[in-house]
Design an enzyme around this catalytic site. Structure first.
Site, PDB file in Angstrom:
ATOM      1  N   TYR B 269       0.814  -1.217   0.000  1.00  0.00           N
ATOM      2  CA  TYR B 269       0.000   0.000   0.000  1.00  0.00           C
ATOM      3  C   TYR B 269       0.853   1.275   0.000  1.00  0.00           C
ATOM      4  O   TYR B 269       0.624   2.198  -0.781  1.00  0.00           O
ATOM      5  CB  TYR B 269      -0.950   0.007   1.214  1.00  0.00           C
ATOM      6  CG  TYR B 269      -1.696   1.312   1.361  1.00  0.00           C
ATOM      7  CD1 TYR B 269      -2.835   1.545   0.613  1.00  0.00           C
ATOM      8  CD2 TYR B 269      -1.230   2.314   2.195  1.00  0.00           C
ATOM      9  CE1 TYR B 269      -3.506   2.751   0.719  1.00  0.00           C
ATOM     10  CE2 TYR B 269      -1.889   3.518   2.305  1.00  0.00           C
ATOM     11  CZ  TYR B 269      -3.032   3.734   1.566  1.00  0.00           C
ATOM     12  OH  TYR B 269      -3.668   4.936   1.668  1.00  0.00           O
ATOM     13  N   ASP B 304      -8.688  -3.486  -0.937  1.00  0.00           N
ATOM     14  CA  ASP B 304      -9.825  -2.656  -1.328  1.00  0.00           C
ATOM     15  C   ASP B 304      -9.369  -1.393  -2.054  1.00  0.00           C
ATOM     16  O   ASP B 304     -10.066  -0.882  -2.916  1.00  0.00           O
ATOM     17  CB  ASP B 304     -10.627  -2.265  -0.086  1.00  0.00           C
ATOM     18  CG  ASP B 304      -9.736  -1.683   0.994  1.00  0.00           C
ATOM     19  OD1 ASP B 304      -8.926  -2.440   1.559  1.00  0.00           O
ATOM     20  OD2 ASP B 304      -9.826  -0.470   1.253  1.00  0.00           O
ATOM     21  N   LYS B 376     -11.529  -9.361   5.511  1.00  0.00           N
ATOM     22  CA  LYS B 376     -12.116  -8.053   5.802  1.00  0.00           C
ATOM     23  C   LYS B 376     -12.864  -7.536   4.578  1.00  0.00           C
ATOM     24  O   LYS B 376     -12.283  -7.373   3.513  1.00  0.00           O
ATOM     25  CB  LYS B 376     -11.019  -7.066   6.191  1.00  0.00           C
ATOM     26  CG  LYS B 376     -11.590  -5.715   6.584  1.00  0.00           C
ATOM     27  CD  LYS B 376     -10.508  -4.843   7.113  1.00  0.00           C
ATOM     28  CE  LYS B 376     -11.027  -3.490   7.511  1.00  0.00           C
ATOM     29  NZ  LYS B 376      -9.958  -2.509   7.493  1.00  0.00           N
TER      30      LYS B 376
END
Lengths: 245, 528
Positions: B269, B304, B376
């Protein structure tokens, strides 16, 4: 017809629905309070069609009713932004069709300012306020030089990269450092490149957007500016639609 | 029982083998380097706290000052531990705190010890850092006791809510209210820009922007507040923060010490979305994951995010690839499957025909590929437009997909996403939406068996096949060159660029990182 009212299912019925929370526990007093508020909002008669308590000491209401206010369409005034707000797709499309190459944008924090929050919010893919940063735009080539870049270095790098626009953010304002740095920036680019200098854009929480001319730059952005606003401005300033035609 | 797909076992084996192959060169690279933040985390585990009152505006932690001065005087290639504990063992300073004071006064003189002196410094460093890891172990045991006392949430998925006021003393009552309203997990969002600070702020803070600074004291205050509300509710409420950005290893250490329960911690990320140098990220990642493994913390990965920048149908396989890489990096660092909160999201454009079936296929693929991971499940954001009524419906479908496909951690979607930071009523309506779906559809998974060769099964295999193809390209080109070429997301991130590169150091032979050494030894003992 210049006077209109909201439309529920009959012309002129004035029907609206609204919802809100009051800091009171649920019950008849709370519903009465909601009706009082609705009345002051111009909803008369008002119906509290639903209410429920939230946590301790709050009640949520849904209210329907007829507003007594009238809308005069002749009196509607719309504030026009100096440039249209474009979506990333529109920005990419404009660059592709009008420039036929990628738009080169260089960003930095200049002087001793180590706070890159501003420039990162505008440039980083992560973005700001739910909008992606300029790195997200396929047709924009972004170079973020980071913090504490000297003005001469920025001029050299911008010239080498043939930057179309240079974005500088300034957070530190001690002794008006942000204004001094910006004037130095404008002067250096003017001296080194004259008319061929890139578009100069500065931003930061303490800047007054009306100061651009005084500072010698093309545009000043203040607090809360989003990447989409900056991208839209770049298109309007560098690629005005007339040229495309 | 929940709905699962029977995935082609050969394809699954191939995908994992490729992920292992792709990850290995990066793991080797990570073990050859250290970073300023890893070295600072070593000092934090040994108990060095506080800031230098003189340098900066009194904001700079002692761990930064000590690491910087060691680096200036003798370099960091041997690590900070040998010179620091040599100074203590040789009597030049009485304690870590005294070392810090000498650094502050400009009188510290560091040297890299050799021979018997090196052995003495090594022993002292291992003892000091070992004591810190003992505190992490004690926090883990305390969590296990509290979970045993109060109990876990009565059902899955766990409900995950965000608090973000900028002021820890506002966050606390909001977090307690959210827990009373049904949240099982509270995440405190960090202040804008903290990920790019090269130091961890200190103390209780009240001035964050769009979030609250992650500090050791803020961690302690919030955990204590949630312990209070856990006892009241009779269910252990978990606390989440972010081990990401330039100080990832230090934040992980603080999380372990202060008993945080989950940490956002993604392998890539920072590289992709924050332009942090790739090598810096992978070195910091490995250390932070080892700490999380030791501390019994569940990590949440950030897949995500890919779907907020790329198309959720076309790029669905990049999520799978990232999940497989995150799984590999995590296992190598000692995390167990129950700690892998691999991420994915409900981000397909609702205007796409059969969008809900596609969402189900992707969610079932993740569930079936990682059967033991606490996945998640992230709500829609990209197609939340300000039409709050349409958004409320979309969140309902998101909740249904999460229930039906047995997701483990459900981040509650807000109908006012992209409009305002959630109001009291937004959070309440969102929780009502979740509760309705969980109650109404409880156990629906057992009635739901998508046929082999049907739409869901076919779509899941297509995505898995595309993931294997992408992994083949990545193993052929190398993970770092792939990142440099813009394979993930749409940004190109070369290994020799990005923030924090100047904090990366190649280790010399004899480098000592007592934390990693102790954690690795413990892991090997467990395996044996």
């Amino acid at each position: 017809m210049t006077v209109i009212r909201p439309y529920g299912d009959t012309t002129g019925d004035g029907m609206v629905q609204t919802s809100f929370t009051l800091p009171m526990p649920p019950g008849p007093r709370a519903e009465g309070a909601a009706l009082q508020l609705a009345g002051k909002m111009g909803i008369h008669p008002a119906m509290v069609v639903h209410s429920h308590g939230i946590g301790e000491g709050f009640t949520f209401f849904v209210v329907y009713g007829s507003v007594t206010h009238l809308v005069d369409t002749d009196e509607v005034e719309v504030e026009e932004r100096a440039y249209p707000l474009l979506s990333p797709t529109e920005v990419n499309g404009a660059i592709k069709t009008r420039l036929h190459r990628k738009l080169v944008v260089m960003g930095a924090c200049i002087g001793t300012d180590a706070h890159t929050v501003g420039i990162d919010a505008i440039l980083n893919l992560k973005g700001f306020a739910g909008e992606k940063g300029l790195e997200y735009y396929r047709e924009i080539d972004v170079a973020n030089l980071g913090a504490q870049v000297t003005v001469p270095e920025l001029v050299t790098r911008a010239r080498a990269a043939k930057a179309d626009a240079v974005l500088v953010s300034q957070v530190v304002t001690q002794k008006d450092a942000h204004l001094r740095n910006t004037r130095e920036l404008a002067g250096a680019f003017r001296e080194a490149m004259g008319e061929t200098r890139p578009l100069l854009v500065v931003g930061g929480p303490r800047f007054d957007p009306a100061m651009a001319r005084d500072l010698g730059v093309d545009k000043v952005f203040g607090r809360g500016t989003t990447p989409g606003e900056v991208a839209s401005y770049l298109v309007s300033a560098l690629l005005p639609e007339e040229i495309a035609a | 029982m929940s709905a699962r797909l029977t995935l082609d076992p050969a394809l699954v084996t191939r995908a994992r083998a490729l992920a292992e192959q792709a990850a290995q060169p990066v793991i080797d690279l990570a073990t050859r380097h250290t970073t300023v933040s890893v070295e600072r985390a070593v000092l934090r585990l040994a108990g060095l706290e506080g800031t230098d009152p003189v340098t900066g505006e009194g904001e700079i932690p002692w761990v930064n000052r000590v690491v910087d001065v060691v680096r200036e005087q003798v370099g960091l290639e041997h690590g900070v531990a040998l010179p620091v504990w040599h100074a203590i063992a040789s009597g030049a300073a009485g304690s870590l705190q005294e070392i810090a004071e000498q650094v502050g006064a400009g009188t510290a003189r560091f040297a890299v010890p050799a021979g018997g002196e090196e052995e003495r410094a090594r022993e002292a460093a291992l003892a000091a850092v070992g004591a810190g890891l003992g505190r992490v172990d004690a926090a883990r045991r305390r969590r296990e006791e509290l979970v045993a006392t109060h109990g876990d949430p009565p059902r899955r998925p766990w409900i995950y809510l965000i608090v973000a006021t900028g002021d820890i003393f506002e966050d606390i009552p909001q977090a307690q209210a959210a827990a009373r309203a049904g949240a099982d997990v509270i995440a405190v969002i960090r202040s804008t820009g903290q990920s790019l600070l090269d130091y961890v702020p200190e103390g209780a803070t009240r001035t964050g922007y769009a979030g609250t600074y992650a500090t050791q004291e803020n961690f302690r205050l919030m955990r204590a507040a949630l312990d209070e509300v856990s006892a009241e509710l009779g269910r252990y409420v978990r606390l989440t923060n972010y081990a990401s950005g330039l100080c990832m290893p230090e934040i992980a250490a603080l999380a372990g010490l202060e008993r945080l329960d989950m940490m956002l911690n993604d392998a890539m990320y920072g590289i992709l979305f924050r332009d942090i140098n790739p090598i810096r990220t992978f070195v910091d990642q490995r250390f932070s994951r080892m700490v999380h493994a030791r501390a019994g913390i569940i990590i949440n990965t950030g897949e995500d995010n890919y779907l907020t920048t790329a198309d959720a149908v076309d790029e669905a396989h990049t999520v799978t690839v990232s999940q497989l890489l995150n799984e590999r990096f995590a296992r190598e660092a000692g995390l167990e499957d129950w700690q892998l909160g691999l991420g994915h999201a409900f981000e397909i454009n609702p205007a796409v025909p059969a969008s809900f079936r596609l969402e189900l296929a992707h969610a079932m693929l993740a569930r079936s590929l990682f059967p033991d991971a606490p996945l998640k499940w992230m709500p829609p954001t990209k197609h939340m437009t300000g039409d709050v009524f349409g958004g409320y419906l979309l969140d309902g479908f998101f909740n249904l997909a999460g229930m039906l496909t047995d997701q483990s951690i459900l981040l509650v979607g807000m109908m006012t996403e992209a409009v305002v930071t959630p109001w009291l009523s937004d959070r309440d309506l969102a929780l009502r939406n979740v509760r309705y779906v969980l109650d109404a559809a409880a156990g629906l998974g057992e009635d739901f068996a998508p046929p082999p060769g049907g739409f869901l099964d076919t779509r899941a295999h297509t995505v898995l096949g595309e993931a294997v193809e992408l992994l083949e390209r990545i193993t052929a080109d190398g993970l770092l060159p792939s990142i440099a070429q813009g394979t993930f997301g749409i940004t190109k991130r070369p290994a020799d660029r990005g923030k924090g590169l100047d904090g990366v150091v190649v280790k010399a032979p004899g480098h000592l990182d007592p934390a990693t050494e102790l954690m690795e030894t413990a892991l090997k003992d467990t395996v044996r």
